[in-house]
Structure formats: C-alpha cells, structure tokens
Write a protein that holds these residues in place. Structure first.
Motif, PDB file in Angstrom:
ATOM      1  N   HIS A  26      -8.118   8.438  16.557  1.00  0.00           N
ATOM      2  CA  HIS A  26      -9.269   7.550  16.535  1.00  0.00           C
ATOM      3  C   HIS A  26      -9.718   7.332  15.094  1.00  0.00           C
ATOM      4  O   HIS A  26      -9.779   8.287  14.311  1.00  0.00           O
ATOM      5  CB  HIS A  26     -10.433   8.133  17.336  1.00  0.00           C
ATOM      6  N   ASP A  27      -9.990   6.079  14.758  1.00  0.00           N
ATOM      7  CA  ASP A  27     -10.629   5.762  13.480  1.00  0.00           C
ATOM      8  C   ASP A  27     -12.108   5.585  13.789  1.00  0.00           C
ATOM      9  O   ASP A  27     -12.512   4.611  14.431  1.00  0.00           O
ATOM     10  CB  ASP A  27     -10.039   4.495  12.863  1.00  0.00           C
ATOM     11  N   HIS A  28     -12.932   6.516  13.318  1.00  0.00           N
ATOM     12  CA  HIS A  28     -14.339   6.556  13.712  1.00  0.00           C
ATOM     13  C   HIS A  28     -15.247   5.662  12.875  1.00  0.00           C
ATOM     14  O   HIS A  28     -16.465   5.667  13.097  1.00  0.00           O
ATOM     15  CB  HIS A  28     -14.847   8.000  13.663  1.00  0.00           C
ATOM     16  N   HIS A  29     -14.691   4.893  11.932  1.00  0.00           N
ATOM     17  CA  HIS A  29     -15.532   3.983  11.140  1.00  0.00           C
ATOM     18  C   HIS A  29     -14.638   3.012  10.379  1.00  0.00           C
ATOM     19  O   HIS A  29     -13.976   3.395   9.416  1.00  0.00           O
ATOM     20  CB  HIS A  29     -16.395   4.776  10.151  1.00  0.00           C
ATOM     21  N   LEU A  30     -14.619   1.758  10.825  1.00  0.00           N
ATOM     22  CA  LEU A  30     -13.963   0.690  10.083  1.00  0.00           C
ATOM     23  C   LEU A  30     -14.645  -0.622  10.434  1.00  0.00           C
ATOM     24  O   LEU A  30     -15.534  -0.674  11.291  1.00  0.00           O
ATOM     25  CB  LEU A  30     -12.454   0.615  10.352  1.00  0.00           C
ATOM     26  N   HIS A  31     -14.230  -1.691   9.758  1.00  0.00           N
ATOM     27  CA  HIS A  31     -14.842  -3.006   9.946  1.00  0.00           C
ATOM     28  C   HIS A  31     -13.714  -3.984  10.283  1.00  0.00           C
ATOM     29  O   HIS A  31     -12.946  -4.397   9.400  1.00  0.00           O
ATOM     30  CB  HIS A  31     -15.583  -3.432   8.683  1.00  0.00           C
ATOM     31  N   LEU A  32     -13.594  -4.323  11.555  1.00  0.00           N
ATOM     32  CA  LEU A  32     -12.404  -5.025  12.032  1.00  0.00           C
ATOM     33  C   LEU A  32     -12.249  -6.413  11.438  1.00  0.00           C
ATOM     34  O   LEU A  32     -11.185  -6.760  10.905  1.00  0.00           O
ATOM     35  CB  LEU A  32     -12.431  -5.091  13.560  1.00  0.00           C
ATOM     36  N   HIS A  33     -13.265  -7.247  11.546  1.00  0.00           N
ATOM     37  CA  HIS A  33     -13.115  -8.611  11.043  1.00  0.00           C
ATOM     38  C   HIS A  33     -12.945  -8.630   9.527  1.00  0.00           C
ATOM     39  O   HIS A  33     -12.148  -9.415   8.989  1.00  0.00           O
ATOM     40  CB  HIS A  33     -14.315  -9.465  11.459  1.00  0.00           C
TER      41      HIS A  33
END
Length: 466
Positions: free
Chosen positions: A52-59
């Motif tokens: 799991h990646d618990h913090h990213l910004h997809l767009h």
C-alpha cells in the motif's frame, strides 16, 4: 472471476499452495487441486500481501509524467531550464515540474520570461506548494485582476508570477483539459506490487473526486482507493467497497501558518463528524502548532501526521503518548538528500524523516511515496529507509535506519490503519497479492521492483511479468 491457484509459493510457514476464489484467499494447503482454476507455478518465490502507498497524489502524478522536468538531476541551472522549456513539443502551454532553488533561485515571472517569452509557461516547485507563471501565462489567466490570497504581489501590487497553494484557482483558470488519464499510472503501480493507494490531495473538487472513482470503476486504476480530500460530512457516490473515505486532510502551510484557534476548531469539526484528521506537517514550527491543537482538541483513533519531515527527538515521546500516527517519506533522502545536506541546518539533519525512533517508541508509522514529489517506486522508498543515502552517497541520519523487513511491513498495513499490523495471507483475507521470482530473504537483501513477478488485486491478475 477466474479462480487462481498459486503452486509452490513461499509463505512464512514454508512452501505451500494458495487457492483464490471470488476475490479472497480460500485455502492454504500442501497440494491444492487445480481443476477449474488458473494455476501459477510460484517455483519457490515468495507470495506476500500487496503493498500500500499510504500517501500520493494521483492526478498530479499522472500529469507530471507528461510534463517537462525542470529540476535536478535533469536540469541544474538556468541555461538547462531554458533548453528544457524551449525544447518542449507543440506551440501551446508548457507545464513544468520539479523546479527547486538550486537551479536558479526563487525565480519569478521576469526570470521565466527570459527562459521562454513566447509560450505560456507554468512551472511547479518540487514541494508542490508553488506555481510560477511567465508573463504570457499570467496574462492568459488574468492574474492582474485575480483575487486569491496565494497570488504573490510586489510592492506596487503587481503579480510576481508566484502562486502559493493556489492549485484549485489555477486549475479553474486554465484551458479545460479535464483530469489526466490514470491508465498508465495504474499499470505502473501494479508492476510495483501496489494494490492499495491513499490519495492525499486536499479538498478534492467534485470533478477530481468523480474522475478518481471513474478511473477505478473502469479499471484504469485497479488499486483499492482511500481518499483524504473528501469534505467533512460529504458522502461518496456509490463507488463500491474498494473506494473508501479516509481522514480529513488539513494542510499547515509554512508560507502562511494558520491561527491556533482556527486549526483546533477544524480538528474538532472533523472529530464531531467522526472523521480523524490527516495533517500536512513539514516544519518544526508546524509540528509544534499541530501538537498544541491536538492537546486542545483531543486525539481520536486514526489521527495522523503527513510527512513529519522534521520531528525533534523530544517530540517523538509526545507523539507516542498522544497516539498519533505518522505517514512519512524517507524516499526524499535518496531523491534530494544532497540538497538537504547543503541547505538544511546541521542540527536538523538527525530529525529528517525519522523511522527508527518512531518505531522504537511504538508510534504507528507508515511509509509512502508522496508522488509526484517523491519517488513512486515503493522499493526505492524501502531502500531509502534501510540505507538513508543521499545521491552523493552520504548517509543522512544513520541512527534512523530500519531493517528491510520493517520497511516492508510499513507498506503492508491496511489503508485505514497506517502503521498498524502488517496484513497476512490467510483464509478469508482479501486476495491482494504479490508474487516474487525469488524467496523473501533474497527480496529483502536487495529490494527492487523487477523482482515482482505477478500482482493480483481483488482476485484478478493486474500485472504478470511472465
């Protein structure tokens, strides 16, 4: 949905067969029947729960992949920035990412005009907090007449071209291209073995939120999706069980620190709606402010600090006493540690992106990428947590190193329980799985993404190296 049988895979209990049906693990056995299922011969490779990646910004990550790189290592000075921008394809807007002051200082629109005067240009600082526009771009969005607190102006009231935390305003004034496709990003995440993601973008617009959900529904983004940017009290449209609402995202911007009473009230409001908070907190001052707000508002289960870039030694004990989680990104040390060594006060270096001391004090700790601002590859993040080496090879905060198995476990907690107990493969568990081409001991000895052989999400193969 096709049943899957993993033969001869390594589990903590030894070499076993694992049977998957209807999106769940249904059996772990010494000799599973193969009738009616697709058989994958593990050949002794390790099978673990998906990361799991618990913090990213997809767009933002998807958009960055289609943008011009404007910072190290590709661009190191203003001549290189000029070459990168003038070489951009097309004749319309240029979107740049990754700029940092080591390239040419904190540039404004005049400096950007000298690089590229003939096309509208917007460049994002690598922190994600700042956009810089040249004059052509500023005119097209009517920056002169704009009213937003993040639009910086000089002593004459003229916009400098620097926009601080004004992403929503800028997006609303740009040519409407809509949110970027997440298809390629979904494939990359699957190839890394990532089966669940937390989008940490604050204050998601309805358009952005619905686009994320649509990408999941259509399979562009097969990963389980946890959203921090949903407003307090807002409900999601029927998105299915794999899309969930997480804590409420609050940003403490060092460019404009909030009033303590206001911050405390925002936390209280979220708690009133039974929402924990996830608070962007980078500096020592921001952390002190947040801890004061937590002392006033109280802490509920799930409250978390995003980044914790600088955490003083004495503060670690207070975090443990409060029961606040930390979602941090040691990948920044490998990505830009040389910059930290050159520009961060030497007294602060041991406090950067702590891991060891947080775990030792039983502070629930999860690792993440913060992509596109940090490296997306979780195995690069794991290596950074183990080694803490800057690009120069120098070690940043040696005492904060953790073991490979600990770093992996920090990626295996449930999306709604970052820093919690690592998920296990057992009958009844969700079939979010990663198969490696070798035993786990060899994976942990030299963590790399090319060892991921197969990724299964909700019982379906989403990546297969063959």
């Amino acid at each position: 949905m096709t049943d899957l049988t993993f033969r001869r895979v390594e589990l903590p209990v030894g070499i076993r067969d694992v049977v998957v049906r209807d999106g769940r693990v249904v059996e772990i056995t010494d000799d599973a029947p193969s009738h009616g299922s697709v058989v994958i011969d593990g050949r002794g490779g390790a099978l673990i729960p998906g990361l799991h990646d618990h913090h990213l910004h997809l767009h933002a990550t998807a958009a960055a992949a289609e943008s011009i790189r404007c910072g190290p290592p590709e661009v190191t000075d203003l001549a290189g920035l000029t070459a990168a921008l003038t070489g951009a394809p097309g004749d319309g807007w240029i979107r740049g990412v990754g700029y940092t002051e080591t390239v040419g200082g904190l540039i404004d629109r005049s400096a950007l005009d000298r690089c590229t005067p003939d096309r509208p240009v917007r460049i994002q600082h690598r922190s994600g907090a700042l956009w810089i526009l040249n004059t052509r771009a500023a005119d097209l969005v009517d920056l002169e007449q704009a009213d937003h607190p993040g639009i910086e102006r000089d002593e004459r009231g003229r916009p400098t071209g620097r926009l601080w935390r004004a992403d929503d305003w800028l997006r609303d004034h740009l040519p409407d291209a809509g949110p970027p496709s997440l298809s390629a990003l979904g494939e990359s995440l699957s190839a890394f073995g990532i089966t669940g993601i937390t989008d940490a973008s604050p204050d998601l617009s309805r358009e952005s939120r619905d686009a994320l959900i649509a990408a999941h529904r259509t399979g562009q983004l097969p990963q389980r999706l946890h959203l921090l940017g949903v407003g307090i009290g807002d409900d999601l449209p029927d998105a299915g069980p794999a899309v969930t609402v997480g804590p409420y995202k609050i940003v403490i911007a060092d460019s404009g620190l909030p009033d303590l009473a206001d911050l405390t009230e925002r936390i209280r409001q979220a708690h009133t709606h039974r929402r924990p908070v996830a608070v962007h907190c980078v500096s020592r001052v921001a952390l002190a402010l947040l801890l004061a707000a937590f002392r006033d508002a109280g802490v509920i289960d799930g409250d978390r600090i995003e980044h914790g870039a600088i955490i003083g030694a004495g503060t670690v004990t207070e975090l443990a006493e409060l029961g606040v989680r930390v979602v941090t990104q040691p990948g920044f040390l490998a990505d830009r540690g040389d910059d930290y060594l050159a520009r961060v006060d030497a007294a602060d270096l041991p406090d950067l992106y702590r891991c060891r001391s947080l775990l030792d004090h039983h502070v629930p700790t999860a690792l993440s990428s913060d992509a596109p601002y940090g490296p997306l590859d979780p195995w690069a993040v794991i290596r950074a947590a183990i080694e803490r080496r800057a690009p120069t090879g120098e070690i940043v905060g040696e005492a904060e190193r953790i073991r490979a198995d600990e770093a992996l476990d920090c990626h295996l907690a449930p999306l709604d329980d970052p820093g919690g107990e690592a998920r296990q493969i057992r009958p009844g568990a969700d079939a979010d799985l990663v198969l490696f081409d070798r035993p786990l001991a060899e994976v942990l000895d030299d963590p790399r993404s090319d060892m991921v052989r197969c990724t299964v999400i909700r019982g379906e193969r989403k990546f297969d190296r063959g």
